[in-house]
Design an enzyme around this catalytic site. Structure first.
Site, mmCIF file in Angstrom:
data_model
loop_
_atom_site.group_PDB
_atom_site.id
_atom_site.type_symbol
_atom_site.label_atom_id
_atom_site.label_comp_id
_atom_site.label_asym_id
_atom_site.label_seq_id
_atom_site.Cartn_x
_atom_site.Cartn_y
_atom_site.Cartn_z
ATOM 1 N N GLU A 1 -1.062 -5.318 2.147
ATOM 2 C CA GLU A 1 -1.137 -4.806 0.772
ATOM 3 C C GLU A 1 0.216 -4.180 0.463
ATOM 4 O OE1 GLU A 1 -4.410 -2.086 0.179
ATOM 5 O OE2 GLU A 1 -5.799 -3.355 1.294
ATOM 6 N N GLU B 1 -8.094 -1.773 8.486
ATOM 7 C CA GLU B 1 -8.357 -0.323 8.474
ATOM 8 C C GLU B 1 -9.628 0.055 9.239
ATOM 9 O OE1 GLU B 1 -6.773 1.619 4.559
ATOM 10 O OE2 GLU B 1 -7.865 -0.201 4.000
#
Length: 627
Positions: free
Chosen positions: A115, A53
């Protein structure tokens, strides 16, 4: 596996090609080289990650080169700009999206779910659906559940009540509330119920039916580096919830990745001796291991066996005690002549409001329809209404606005009276009907039906609230258990006969929410220590939960101690259908479509049966009435 992080990148790296780009790239490479040199000999590092990210850019390209120069044996991961990675790195996809990814022939790299399965509160729905895709599509290499542990801190109230503290409990603002409470285990490492689902779905020994009529099953060793010599295979034949045969198979020292077929030495009972047969097969540790003791269950599976079922006891209503109907402005009373049994119906709303047997009150308040439940964390994101659409809120108080059109009580035979309550629900003016077939021995068969002019808005549940007296403090049920289960999370809950104190059916999540449901229930009994009480039998199956707390408090309480004192009665919820808890993420994803009730017509039924000490609950549940 342990995910080896090369370094934790900072937001500044998003701008590595502007201004100070060369500085950031050099710093990034230096950190990458230092960490790889430090950890390259650790066996637990299976691949390197450039972080996640943080956008993309030249800094990551340079970091990749630096890692490759030191260690060319391990693949590289990066979530956000996976052009720098040796694998396709994905956040929180749906099972359908995973399937589409795997079938996209333009990118054949292995797929890693960086995730997925956000385990916040009562979650981990559709986990089996995830692994059906992972195991069915070779390109999928697995994923990382977020998260392992609820990250709360032990705290105490002024009255020394212990609770798990999270955002906002320290005078901190702004905060993320309980967003840190997203683990498979609680802060003290006690398992949350969904940990059992993860264990079952991810077990490394697969068991599949091969020839079930002849008790033959296929065993696959899903381990990569060990044979099955470290486990023992144990089996049991379960009839109507009770084990009637059991044994242990000869050692199956199956090499990694291979499949074999085994036969189980079962002696099938005579046809019609039981109503239902299951075969449970478990692999347990043969010896103590550093991580668990001998006998620990490593893998298990349940097979429903084909079997000619036992016929239910057929009872003629002509032979039951005679029923009398008494009616006034407040209620309709149906009582048995010569028996200590009375059922009382509310003349204002048509609900069964009292049920008495042998001088004891079993049902102590109106049995009411319910279409809503306390939201789970996956439905509670106040910043995003996508996961709990506004149109669903019409069901929250729909039971309060119901209107009685008619209430009739008609004798069918002397021992059978039918009470019919026809109502209107203030959601599309849906027609709602309750039929109560009252029998002279005290049984009451309840049917609930609702129909709209078209597909009704998605609802949370189609069920009824059954308030029963608190002296019935023990529960037993024949269905999935022992832990809670939901329509999209029940793979790990095997069908069986289970017992529990009623108080223990409630599960205290870090933030109070819907909990304690049991699916595929054939019958559930609520009794005192002597066996006196009430049985709820599904027609054919129901879902149920039971709590001594006021369920409405679960919506507003931040912590378990705020749920309040225990009620003067026990609230049993009996559902025909219920919405899944969801398991993709906690900020907008709904449960999968197949776990979201959205129909034009709903119908289900159950029977209430008072029981006395010594009565067989299963036999009471199996009665069939003939007029």
């Amino acid at each position: 596996m342990v995910l080896g992080k090369v370094f934790r990148v900072t937001p500044g790296l998003r701008f590595c090609l502007r201004g100070r780009g060369r500085f950031w790239a050099a710093a990034t490479v230096a950190r990458a080289e230092a960490v790889v040199h430090r950890d390259k000999n650790h066996a637990s590092v299976v691949f390197w990650s450039l972080g996640n990210e943080a956008g993309s850019g030249q800094a990551f390209a340079e970091a990749r080169k630096a890692v490759r120069a030191i260690d060319a044996t391990r693949p590289i991961h990066y979530q956000d700009g996976d052009e720098h990675a040796d694998m396709k790195c994905v956040f929180y996809p749906s099972p359908d999206a995973m399937r589409r990814m795997a079938r996209d022939k333009r990118d054949q790299r292995p797929i890693i779910l960086t995730e997925y399965a956000h385990a916040m509160g009562n979650s981990m729905g559709n986990f089996q659906d995830y692994w059906d895709v992972i195991e069915g599509e070779p390109q999928h290499a697995g994923g990382y559940i977020w998260d392992w542990v609820d990250q709360g801190l032990r705290a105490y109230t002024a009255r020394e009540e212990e609770f798990w503290a999270y955002g906002g409990d320290f005078g901190d603002y702004p905060n993320s509330g309980n967003f840190c409470m997203n683990g498979l285990v609680q802060p003290d490492r006690k398992p949350n119920p969904h940990l059992a689902e993860v264990k079952k779905v991810q077990q490394f020994i697969e068991m599949m039916p091969s020839d079930l009529p002849n008790a033959r099953v296929a065993i696959t060793n899903g381990y990569f580096f060990r044979t099955l010599g470290f486990v023992k295979a144990k089996w049991e034949l379960v009839a109507d919830g009770a084990a009637i045969q059991s044994g242990e198979l000869a050692p199956i020292d199956l090499p990694p990745g291979l499949t074999t077929e085994v036969g189980l030495p079962i002696a099938m009972p005579d046809a019609g001796a039981y109503r239902e047969l299951f075969l449970n097969l478990r692999f347990v540790l043969a010896e103590d291991q550093p991580w668990a003791a001998a006998g620990h269950v490593v893998a298990e599976h349940q097979f429903a066996l084909p079997y000619p079922a036992k016929e239910s006891a057929r009872i003629s209503t002509q032979r039951l005690p005679r029923l009398l109907v008494e009616r006034n402005e407040e209620d309709v009373r149906v009582r048995a002549v010569g028996e200590e049994f009375t059922a009382v119906f509310n003349s204002q709303n048509g609900a069964l409001k009292e049920l008495w047997r042998d001088g004891r009150e079993l049902v102590i308040a109106d049995i009411e329809p319910r279409f809503w439940r306390p939201p789970v964390d996956n439905e509670n994101d106040t910043s995003n209404t996508a996961n709990l659409p506004r149109e669903m809120f019409v069901w929250r108080d729909a039971h309060v606005g119901r209107r009685l059109d008619s209430l009739t009580a008609k004798p069918i035979t002397p021992g059978h009276t039918r009470v019919v309550a026809k109502l209107r629900i203030p959601v599309w003016n849906a027609a709602y009907t309750n039929v109560y077939d009252v029998y002279g021995n005290g049984d009451i068969a309840v049917t609930a039906e609702m129909e709209g002019p078209g597909d009704l808005p998605e609802l949370m549940r189609f069920g009824m609230r059954l308030p029963i007296a608190n002296w019935m403090s023990q529960a037993a049920w024949y269905g999935r258990g022992p832990h809670e289960s939901y329509p999209d999370r029940k793979t790990s809950a095997l069908v069986g006969l289970y017992k529990s104190p009623v108080a223990a059916l409630h599960f205290p999540y870090g933030k109070p929410q819907e909990n304690g449901n049991r699916t595929d229930t054939r019958w559930a009994a609520f009794t005192d220590s002597e066996g006196r009480g009430l049985i709820v039998t599904g027609d054919p199956i129901i879902q149920f939960s039971a709590t001594r707390y006021d369920p409405r408090r679960l919506v507003y309480a931040r912590h378990e101690y705020e749920v309040g004192s225990r009620h003067r009665h026990t609230t049993v919820m009996i559902d025909g259908v219920q919405r899944g808890v969801g398991g993709i993420n906690s900020w907008g994803a709904r449960p999968l479509a197949e776990y979201r009730p959205k129909e034009r017509r709903y119908r289900y039924g159950y029977r209430l049966s008072p029981v006395l000490p010594g009565e067989d609950a299963a036999a009471a549940a199996a009665r069939v009435y003939l007029d």
